[in-house]
Design a protein around this motif. Structure first.
Motif, PDB file in Angstrom:
ATOM      1  N   ASN A 156       0.830  -1.208   0.000  1.00 20.88           N
ATOM      2  CA  ASN A 156       0.000   0.000   0.000  1.00 20.88           C
ATOM      3  C   ASN A 156       0.864   1.258   0.000  1.00 20.88           C
ATOM      4  O   ASN A 156       0.644   2.190  -0.788  1.00 20.88           O
ATOM      5  N   ASN A 176       2.557   1.747  -3.391  1.00 20.90           N
ATOM      6  CA  ASN A 176       1.629   2.127  -4.462  1.00 20.90           C
ATOM      7  C   ASN A 176       1.415   3.646  -4.490  1.00 20.90           C
ATOM      8  O   ASN A 176       1.440   4.262  -5.558  1.00 20.90           O
ATOM      9  N   SER A 222       4.753   5.600  -5.394  1.00 20.04           N
ATOM     10  CA  SER A 222       5.156   5.586  -6.805  1.00 20.04           C
ATOM     11  C   SER A 222       4.521   6.742  -7.571  1.00 20.04           C
ATOM     12  O   SER A 222       5.167   7.362  -8.422  1.00 20.04           O
ATOM     13  N   ALA A 237       6.799   1.041  -8.135  1.00 20.12           N
ATOM     14  CA  ALA A 237       5.548   0.370  -8.515  1.00 20.12           C
ATOM     15  C   ALA A 237       5.790  -1.110  -8.775  1.00 20.12           C
ATOM     16  O   ALA A 237       4.978  -1.969  -8.387  1.00 20.12           O
ATOM     17  N   ALA A 282       6.290  -2.924  -5.433  1.00 18.32           N
ATOM     18  CA  ALA A 282       5.016  -3.166  -4.746  1.00 18.32           C
ATOM     19  C   ALA A 282       4.262  -4.331  -5.385  1.00 18.32           C
ATOM     20  O   ALA A 282       3.723  -5.197  -4.687  1.00 18.32           O
ATOM     21  N   LEU A 283       4.232  -4.360  -6.717  1.00 16.47           N
ATOM     22  CA  LEU A 283       3.513  -5.422  -7.409  1.00 16.47           C
ATOM     23  C   LEU A 283       4.161  -6.773  -7.143  1.00 16.47           C
ATOM     24  O   LEU A 283       3.460  -7.769  -6.885  1.00 16.47           O
ATOM     25  N   HIS A 337      -5.004  -3.706  -6.120  1.00 15.88           N
ATOM     26  CA  HIS A 337      -4.715  -2.337  -5.689  1.00 15.88           C
ATOM     27  C   HIS A 337      -3.443  -1.827  -6.364  1.00 15.88           C
ATOM     28  O   HIS A 337      -3.394  -0.701  -6.876  1.00 15.88           O
ATOM     29  N   SER A 338      -2.417  -2.665  -6.390  1.00 18.66           N
ATOM     30  CA  SER A 338      -1.144  -2.280  -6.989  1.00 18.66           C
ATOM     31  C   SER A 338      -1.280  -2.061  -8.490  1.00 18.66           C
ATOM     32  O   SER A 338      -0.759  -1.087  -9.041  1.00 18.66           O
ATOM     33  N   ALA A 381      -1.086   1.903  -9.262  1.00 14.38           N
ATOM     34  CA  ALA A 381       0.341   2.188  -9.412  1.00 14.38           C
ATOM     35  C   ALA A 381       0.924   1.601 -10.693  1.00 14.38           C
ATOM     36  O   ALA A 381       1.311   2.344 -11.603  1.00 14.38           O
TER      37      ALA A 381
END
Length: 949
Positions: free
Chosen positions: A697, A700, A703, A719, A722-723, A737-738, A742
């Motif tokens: 979170n 995201n 980024s 980004a 996070a992914l 969400h990612s 993002a």
């Protein structure tokens, strides 16, 4: 021994034992029974006269010829023989004592002569010939993989559910390998082999080998030595252990033998390669198909082709029902083959309705039914041999939906007896093959075969025990998931999901049973509440939503307050509403109500969750000041209770509100600080405490702020980080969400169109499998933006439609940026009116909501519009204001765009000197690469320098 020459290799069969006196061989199953030679001689004397009394003198003479021994030696050896048989699972009486006279053999006995092997009809019918192959549908890829794999391995097991088509593809692969390499192929169908001891004989029979029962395996090795053979062992699951042992032995001893096996589970041999065969491909529910596109789905293709042989012809009007029918049949080839002949007579719609409740219309009138009757008779005979306590436990075990451990049995049905007795009964059932045993993670696991479970369940109902058994099992599942809820606060996610994920089907079944059974409604509610972390961790938000609403409705009808149950359900309802549209007053009211209940119940944890949830939705709806007030209130609460565990999430929300309201520098700096403080990604517990993993979170949101401040390359990296973390967690909510906030939009902003397409496709796939409504409009917006960047003029209208849908859903996060992306896309396709409308709508929204972070880019767009209208002076003023504002706010990404346009305009009118220096300064402060904006800025600099040189 007297008479030994006469009997030669006669074999006596009783219970699960085979006794060959001439070889001094006593086997129970495949396990040799270790007894002395005197005990063997005594057994021989008894089995030669089954049912008759053999007096003590005869027995003494048989075991100790020409010797004088006392009678106690006879008693000792008989006792040793009885103990050895019991130790190997033979519970039926075999040797009875006749007081004062002697002993007699009382177990049912069959006698096989030396040239009379035990060949039941199922063995005698085996000839080893490869059955004719049916044309395969939808299996070309799988066939190629299997054939190629057999070039690298000598043992391959095709694994999949019953009826999926394992046999058909095994036959096709064997035929291909045999034809291509000239290898002799031998096919053995083990479906009718009910006794694992006959597997070796079945293989020998298929290979044409004359091998006796006792030395059949050695005979196989001797006969096949130096031969090139492909052995196909079909339907191994019910004799899995035997097949595994035989195959392992042959694989080790015969290096020119290849084996293809089919089974519902791997053989688990040392050199085994497993090919998992999935069901045929079915169309998703949302697919819109015609007759041509429907045939691209292999399940529909097989159904239509097989029905075509019975006169059916595909029509466009039938396609929706055929698609639903293929899904109802789960893409299982056997079910499709059975349904196809009925399609011409009933039509797909009627046939689908016939199959809505059960699959009785697909009953096969031939051999399958008679085999089932034989299986039922065998189960009934085996059931009759159980003790009363063993039979009772077996009936209760039928409520388990999958595998289970000893502890599970004791926890669920400990009321039946003490732990020691239950352990003894369970082990007895395992020895008698009524319960299968396997091992997982060094733990012994048990399961009932489907046929056994069905049989035992029928007996449970007949004895009137189902209600009590299901109630006990429901309480066990409740205790299990209450423990899961407690473990969720500390146990690493991977361990937690592995420990409790396998109980999902039982959980659902027990909730449904509780609601459908009088007097068990409260159990259904409590099961739902205990399962709340489970649904969020596995991102099954649609299911969670329906289950929570049902529980709240049932709770209203129960007597008593149930404050804690209501508090947890209302909080869960708030999170569930976050994944539905539209956002609105109900969502805010639910969070406020949840906080009130948490205060009343004295639950600090749920006070934190509901406050964070309320701030999240207020920010998502564009009410930043409301969100700030909620976070300030949350901070006061945390100080009062001295619990700051939610502080990072509160800080992140406050910093984003600060950023959106135009305080870009301080908001971004705070987000960077949070990311540094939470820089370690690990398999932690409570991944979904606030729905989205904290590590994911924070990055995201960071980024996007990085891109805005001009750190384009870093924004792409963050980004991606996070992914990757979300994918490593395998948490779909965090992944979605990612991808939505993002990975996809950052790739678009940086001009990485192919990367954006990859991310957008991933998002669509996640949303399809999990049915998460929240991000659907965002995904459609991203796809339209990608298409527009690729030159599709019609995509501009899809962008407009997506924004209209987003506004209707009232999920307004990043909405100013979407208006900006629409305006740029419209200008790139000369749709000036659309661009102007987008700018006006975006500015109006930003003024109403105090959304100021994109102000510099709106000024840039206004400058571009003036330039397009021929107003160079107006364009210069707006571009200068955009550049200055972007630099002042810290939005160097927007300042870079405006300064680049200003240099281009100045170059066009012949005065690039002043803008050139400003653009160079901004470029120096931004990343050196990573986006098309940076590349465009450098190109503008080079062009301007060339003009001034």
């Amino acid at each position: 021994m007297e008479g030994a020459e006469a009997i030669d290799a006669t074999t006596y069969c009783f219970a699960n034992c085979r006794f060959t006196p001439a070889r001094q061989s006593l086997l129970c199953g495949d396990v040799p029974v270790r007894v002395g030679s005197r005990a063997m001689d005594l057994l021989h004397a008894l089995v030669r006269r089954p049912g008759e009394v053999v007096d003590k003198d005869e027995l003494l003479h048989a075991a100790w010829p020409n010797l004088f021994v006392v009678e106690s030696n006879l008693k000792v050896n008989i006792a040793a023989l009885r103990r050895a048989l019991r130790a190997n699972g033979i519970d039926v009486p075999c040797i009875a004592t006749v007081p004062g006279r002697g002993y007699r053999f009382v177990a049912p006995l069959s006698v096989l002569g030396p040239r009379e092997p035990a060949l039941p009809p199922s063995i005698k019918e085996i000839d080893g010939a490869l059955p004719p192959a049916k044309p395969l549908v939808g299996r070309a890829g799988a066939l190629t993989e299997i054939v190629e794999a057999m070039c690298q391995t000598r043992l391959l097991t095709i694994v999949g559910p019953a009826g999926v088509g394992k046999t058909s593809i095994a036959i096709a692969a064997a035929r291909h390998i045999g034809d291509a390499g000239g290898q002799a192929v031998c096919f053995v169908d083990l479906a009718a082999i009910g006794n694992g001891q006959l597997v070796t004989l079945a293989i020998a029979r298929a290979l044409g080998i004359d091998s006796r029962p006792i030395d059949a395996l050695d005979g196989l090795v001797d006969a096949l030595r130096d031969q090139d053979r492909l052995l196909v062992l079909d339907n191994c699951e019910h004799v899995l252990a035997t097949v595994a042992g035989i195959t392992d032995h042959l694989n080790h001893a015969l290096h020119r033998l290849n084996v293809i096996a089919t089974s519902r589970e791997p053989l688990r041999c040392r050199l085994e390669t497993v090919h998992r065969l999935p069901p045929l491909r079915c169309p998703p529910e949302e697919a819109v198909l015609d007759a041509g596109s429907a045939m691209a789905y292999s399940a529909i293709e097989l159904l239509v082709r097989r029905a075509g042989a019975h006169g059916y012809r595909l029509k466009n009007a039938d396609v929706p029902a055929l698609a639903a029918l293929s899904r109802r049949l789960d893409g299982i080839a056997l079910a499709i083959e059975l349904a196809a002949p009925q399609l011409p007579a009933h039509g797909p719609t009627v046939l689908l309705r016939m199959l809505e409740h059960d699959f009785e219309p697909l009953a096969w009138p031939g051999d399958g039914a008679s085999r089932h009757r034989t299986l039922a008779a065998t189960l009934n005979w085996s059931y009759g041999l159980l003790s009363g306590n063993e039979a009772r436990l077996l009936r209760h075990l039928s409520v388990f939906g999958g595998t289970f451990a000893l502890d599970d049995v004791i926890d669920a049905f400990g009321h039946l007896a003490n732990d020691e007795d239950i352990i003894a009964w369970l082990e007895a059932l395992a020895v008698k093959s009524m319960v299968s045993v396997s091992y997982a993670g060094r733990r012994r696991r048990y399961r009932l075969l489907d046929s056994t479970r069905t049989f035992a369940s029928e007996r449970l109902i007949e004895r009137g025990e189902q209600q009590a058994a299901m109630t006990a099992y429901g309480r066990f599942i409740l205790a299990l998931f209450e423990r899961a809820e407690a473990d969720w606060t500390w146990r690493p996610r991977e361990d937690w999901t592995a420990l409790y994920g396998g109980w999902s089907a039982d959980l659902r079944r027990m909730i449904d049973w509780a609601y459908g059974t009088e007097g068990q409604a409260e159990l259904g509610v409590r099961l739902t509440v205990a399962a709340l972390p489970f649904w969020v961790e596995f991102s099954t938000m649609m299911e969670s939503g329906s289950r929570v609403e049902k529980a709240l409705s049932v709770l209203d009808g129960l007597s008593g307050d149930h404050l804690l149950l209501r508090m947890k359900l209302v909080a869960a309802h708030g999170w569930n509403l976050c994944y539905r549209y539209p956002f609105g007053e109900e969502l805010e009211a639910t969070w406020i109500r949840g906080y009130e209940l948490a205060l009343e119940a004295g639950s600090v944890e749920h006070c934190l969750r509901t406050k964070v949830g309320l701030a999240n939705v207020q920010c998502a709806m564009g009410f930043y000041q409301r969100a700030v007030e909620t976070i300030v209130d949350l901070r006061r609460f945390m100080a009062i209770v001295d619990d700051y565990s939610a502080a990072p999430n509160a800080d992140r929300q406050l910093l984003m509100c600060e950023f959106y309201q135009g305080n870009i520098k301080s908001g971004h700096a705070g987000l960077e600080r949070l990311a540094r403080e939470h820089a370690t990604f690990g398999n932690r517990g409570q991944t979904s405490r606030f729905q989205i993993d904290r590590f994911v979170n924070f990055r995201n949101h960071l980024s996007l702020s990085m891109w805005v401040v001009g750190q384009h390359r870093r924004s792409l990296d963050v980004a991606e980080e996070a992914l990757n973390a979300a994918l490593a967690l395998d948490h779909d909510l965090s992944c979605a969400h990612s991808l939505a906030l993002a990975a996809t939009p950052i790739a678009l902003l940086c001009g990485r169109i192919e990367l954006a397409q990859t991310r957008a496709t991933m998002l669509f796939e996640r949303l399809k499998t999990r049915q998460i409504e929240t991000w659907q409009p965002f995904a459609h917006f991203h796809q339209a933006a990608i298409d527009a960047a690729r030159g599709d003029q019609e995509a501009v209208q899809r962008l407009r439609n997506a924004i209209a849908n987003i506004r209707a859903c009232n999920h307004l996060i990043h909405l100013p940026l979407r208006y900006i992306m629409l305006a740029h896309a419209a200008l790139s396709h000369d749709q000036v009116a659309v661009a102007r409308e987008s700018i006006d709508d975006g500015l109006t929204y930003c003024r109403q909501r105090g959304d100021r972070w994109c102000d510099a880019e709106f000024l840039h767009l206004l400058g571009l519009m003036c330039w397009r209208d021929g107003d160079a002076d107006g364009a210069m003023r707006h571009l200068q204001k955009a550049t200055d504002l972007g630099r002042k706010m810290g939005a160097l990404g927007f300042a870079l765009r405006a300064a680049t346009s200003r240099v281009r305009l100045a170059t066009e009118i012949g005065d690039p000197a002043q803008p050139l220096a400003e653009l160079k300064d901004i470029c120096d402060r931004c990343d050196s690469g990573g986006s098309t904006d940076i590349a465009a800025a450098h190109a503008a600099l080079m062009s301007a320098r060339a003009q001034t040189a």
